[in-house]
Design a protein around this motif. Structure first.
Motif, PDB file in Angstrom:
ATOM      1  N   ARG A 100      31.601  34.251  43.952  1.00  0.00           N
ATOM      2  CA  ARG A 100      31.443  35.427  43.093  1.00  0.00           C
ATOM      3  C   ARG A 100      32.714  36.264  42.959  1.00  0.00           C
ATOM      4  N   TYR A 101      33.584  36.218  43.944  1.00  0.00           N
ATOM      5  CA  TYR A 101      34.760  37.083  43.895  1.00  0.00           C
ATOM      6  C   TYR A 101      36.023  36.242  43.909  1.00  0.00           C
ATOM      7  N   ARG A 102      37.058  36.798  43.258  1.00  0.00           N
ATOM      8  CA  ARG A 102      38.343  36.120  43.347  1.00  0.00           C
ATOM      9  C   ARG A 102      39.015  36.587  44.626  1.00  0.00           C
TER      10      ARG A 102
ATOM     11  N   GLN B   3      29.630  45.874  36.440  1.00  0.00           N
ATOM     12  CA  GLN B   3      30.060  46.262  37.771  1.00  0.00           C
ATOM     13  C   GLN B   3      30.597  47.676  37.772  1.00  0.00           C
ATOM     14  N   ASP B  39      37.844  42.918  43.989  1.00  0.00           N
ATOM     15  CA  ASP B  39      37.194  41.651  44.322  1.00  0.00           C
ATOM     16  C   ASP B  39      37.551  41.213  45.726  1.00  0.00           C
ATOM     17  N   LYS B  42      35.659  43.158  48.482  1.00  0.00           N
ATOM     18  CA  LYS B  42      34.243  42.754  48.562  1.00  0.00           C
ATOM     19  C   LYS B  42      34.111  41.323  49.083  1.00  0.00           C
ATOM     20  N   GLY B  43      34.994  40.470  48.559  1.00  0.00           N
ATOM     21  CA  GLY B  43      34.950  39.077  48.994  1.00  0.00           C
ATOM     22  C   GLY B  43      35.171  38.959  50.488  1.00  0.00           C
TER      23      GLY B  43
END
Lengths: 277, 319
Positions: A100-102, B3, B39, B42-43
């Protein structure tokens, strides 16, 4: 140009038939040797040898009357259940992150997570032994659980990230647009869509843990897991038939679980395609 | 967009929540907003449980293993002064070198046999099977998941002194005395490993064959290539990544295999993992065991790199 030159790859003709024959032989090679375990587990003789003497189920009775073997079986079932849940949860977080995330440095992170699959288990076993010794932690089943989680998480990651990659991420975005919190979105959109992947991850990690021998061999103390117990019994010829009986049950159960796991995974994908078509 | 909307919503609620308790809500809110827009942050938050687990259970132990290999053990006492003595012990002892090369030889032969047998099988599933491809793939992967210990054990049952082959042949009158050369030697190890790792080779080869663009094959046929030269000049070189992958996937774990040589190898079939296990669980010289393990891994890694480079060059030269 001559007429017969462009022969499509799909119609293979005689070499194709030869290949099909080879494929069948290959299956015999793959499954044949293992079939001797169930065959001799029903043989009415203490010796694992031809000719077969007659049908009996007494080795199964003996296996289930063997208290140590049952304790080992229970230990393995418990370890497997905890490991399956823990590594699937870890894998779920990890798979969601990378699909979902880069994430910068993603390939390095993935390489580290997948590393246990590429290192010989003996290396994993001795290095865990050193760590536990350095930390002063006693060997035993809790430690086996920890070792198995390390070994099973890559499998969970692989199964779950291929599942999460497969579905439409706009569904999650729609849920967020409509005002759901991330947690409720996970619970009501991601989780149901990923459910087949989760189930197959649970089953496969359970099997890997249940069948795992070498790490347990290094990390168990008094209470062995089933593979470690079986290993210790191989020295005693009179124990062999009941080991065969237990082995036959394990093989059958693993085959059924694998087929179930793969079926669930496939079922999920075809449903999705039909649903969105 | 989604988002962003979402971020501002939780941002506000967070502000409301923190305003009561924290002295600097503005900073926290900004941090929070940054977090929700990033990102990477969060990742990595989601990845942190698995990374911490792997760091603690994989990276830390491997690091300690390296440390141990530079230490000295006398009796039960460990001297932590860094030294290369353990590596000198390993390289200086001929029996270790012999066992290393025997492991490499065994695994090399196993890899050759396994990949050689798996290639036509994978080819058949990729090109020959039209219906039920899925069933074939499951059939070929089931053994991968079933108990390795039991699969090895079944070979002990088959090759043993009173095993399936010997009792079967005696019973048929082909032989009078059981054949002793079946079990407890290198050949038994090779047969057993080739069988136990059969499932590992098929999938990588299958995947690389399946990926090949079918129009390339048609083009080769149109340009007058026969079936054989089409395979040799198009299919085979394009499937090379799968072959190399399969070979590495078999070679690396089999060099470090413990169960098979211990169960069917006998004294002459022992491999590197068996002497490592002895150092750790029987003799208890962990620094020496660690040096043995790391030297072997380094040796295997060098050979794997040499091998895959050579294979890639070979595949290129065919085209």
């Amino acid at each position: 140009m001559s007429k017969k030159a462009p022969r499509p790859a799909s119609r293979m003709g005689d070499p194709g038939r030869l290949l099909a024959g080879f494929a069948l032989l290959y299956l015999v090679f793959l499954y044949g040797p293992v079939l001797f375990l169930p065959i001799f587990s029903f043989n009415d003789s203490i010796f694992v040898a031809f000719p077969l003497k007659g049908f009996t189920t007494k080795w199964y009775e003996q296996a289930f009357a063997d208290e140590d073997m049952i304790n080992a079986l229970v230990a393995s079932l418990q370890v497997g259940a905890i490991v399956a849940v823990a590594s699937t949860i870890l894998g779920m977080f990890g798979a969601k992150a990378i699909t979902r995330y880069r994430v910068p440095g993603q390939s390095a992170v993935m390489a580290m997570i997948m590393l246990p699959l590429f290192i010989p288990e003996i290396i994993l076993g001795i290095s865990l032994l050193i760590l536990l010794n350095a930390l002063g932690i006693d060997l035993g089943l809790p430690v086996v659980v920890i070792g198995h989680i390390m070994l099973c998480t890559p499998f969970a990651m692989a199964v779950l990230s291929s599942r999460l990659e497969g579905f439409d991420r706009s569904l999650e975005e729609a849920s967020l647009d409509l005002g759901e919190t991330p947690w409720m979105t996970f619970w009501r959109v991601t989780f149901p869509l990923a459910a087949p992947g989760i189930i197959s991850s649970l089953l496969l990690t359970f099997i890997v843990s249940f069948d795992e021998f070498l790490l347990s061999f290094f990390l168990t103390n008094q209470q062995p897991t089933l593979p470690v117990y079986i290993w210790s019994q191989l020295r005693f010829p009179n124990k062999l038939p009941s080991v065969l009986a237990m082995g036959a049950i394990i093989l059958l159960a693993s085959c059924l679980l694998v087929v179930l796991a793969e079926w669930v995974r496939q079922l999920g994908t075809s449903d999705r395609k039909v649903g969105l078509a | 967009m989604a988002q962003f909307l979402h971020a501002s919503k939780t941002g506000q609620s967070l502000q409301a929540a923190t305003a009561k308790t924290d002295a600097a809500p503005g900073l926290l809110q900004r941090l929070r907003a940054f977090y929700l827009r990033s990102d990477a942050a969060k990742g990595y938050t989601l990845l942190s449980p698995v990374m911490i687990t792997m760091g603690l259970l994989l990276a830390a132990p491997l690091f300690l293993l390296v440390l141990y290999s530079f230490w000295t053990q006398t009796g039960l006492a460990i001297d932590q002064t860094p030294t290369l003595e353990r590596y000198r012990d390993v390289v200086g002892k001929q029996s270790y070198i012999d066992i290393f090369w025997r492991s490499i030889q065994t695994s090399g032969l196993v890899t050759l046999v396994t990949v050689g047998l798996a290639y036509p099988m994978a080819y058949y599933v990729a090109f020959g099977v039209k219906k039920y491809k899925f069933v074939w793939l499951i059939l070929l992967t089931i053994p991968f998941w079933t108990s390795y210990l039991l699969r090895v054990f079944s070979w002990k049952v088959i090759l043993g002194y009173n095993g399936v082959i010997n009792s079967g042949l005696t019973n048929l009158g082909v032989i009078q005395e059981p054949l002793e050369f079946l079990l407890y030697n290198q050949t038994a190890v090779i047969i057993t490993l080739a069988h136990a790792y059969a499932a590992f080779a098929i999938l990588p080869i299958y995947v690389s064959l399946e990926k090949i663009d079918r129009t390339l094959l048609e083009a080769a046929a149109d340009l007058g290539d026969g079936a054989w030269s089409r395979f040799w000049r198009v299919t085979f070189p394009l499937s090379m990544p799968g072959v190399i992958g399969a070979a590495v996937l078999i070679f690396v774990p089999t060099t470090g295999d413990y169960v098979t040589p211990a169960m069917v190898g006998g004294p002459s079939g022992q491999m590197i993992a068996n002497i490592i296990q002895v150092q750790f669980l029987k003799i208890g010289n962990w620094p020496l065991g660690a040096a043995l393990a790391l030297s072997a891994m380094a040796g295997v890694a060098i050979l794997v790199i040499l091998f895959s480079t050579a294979m890639r060059l070979a595949a290129r030269s065919i085209r």
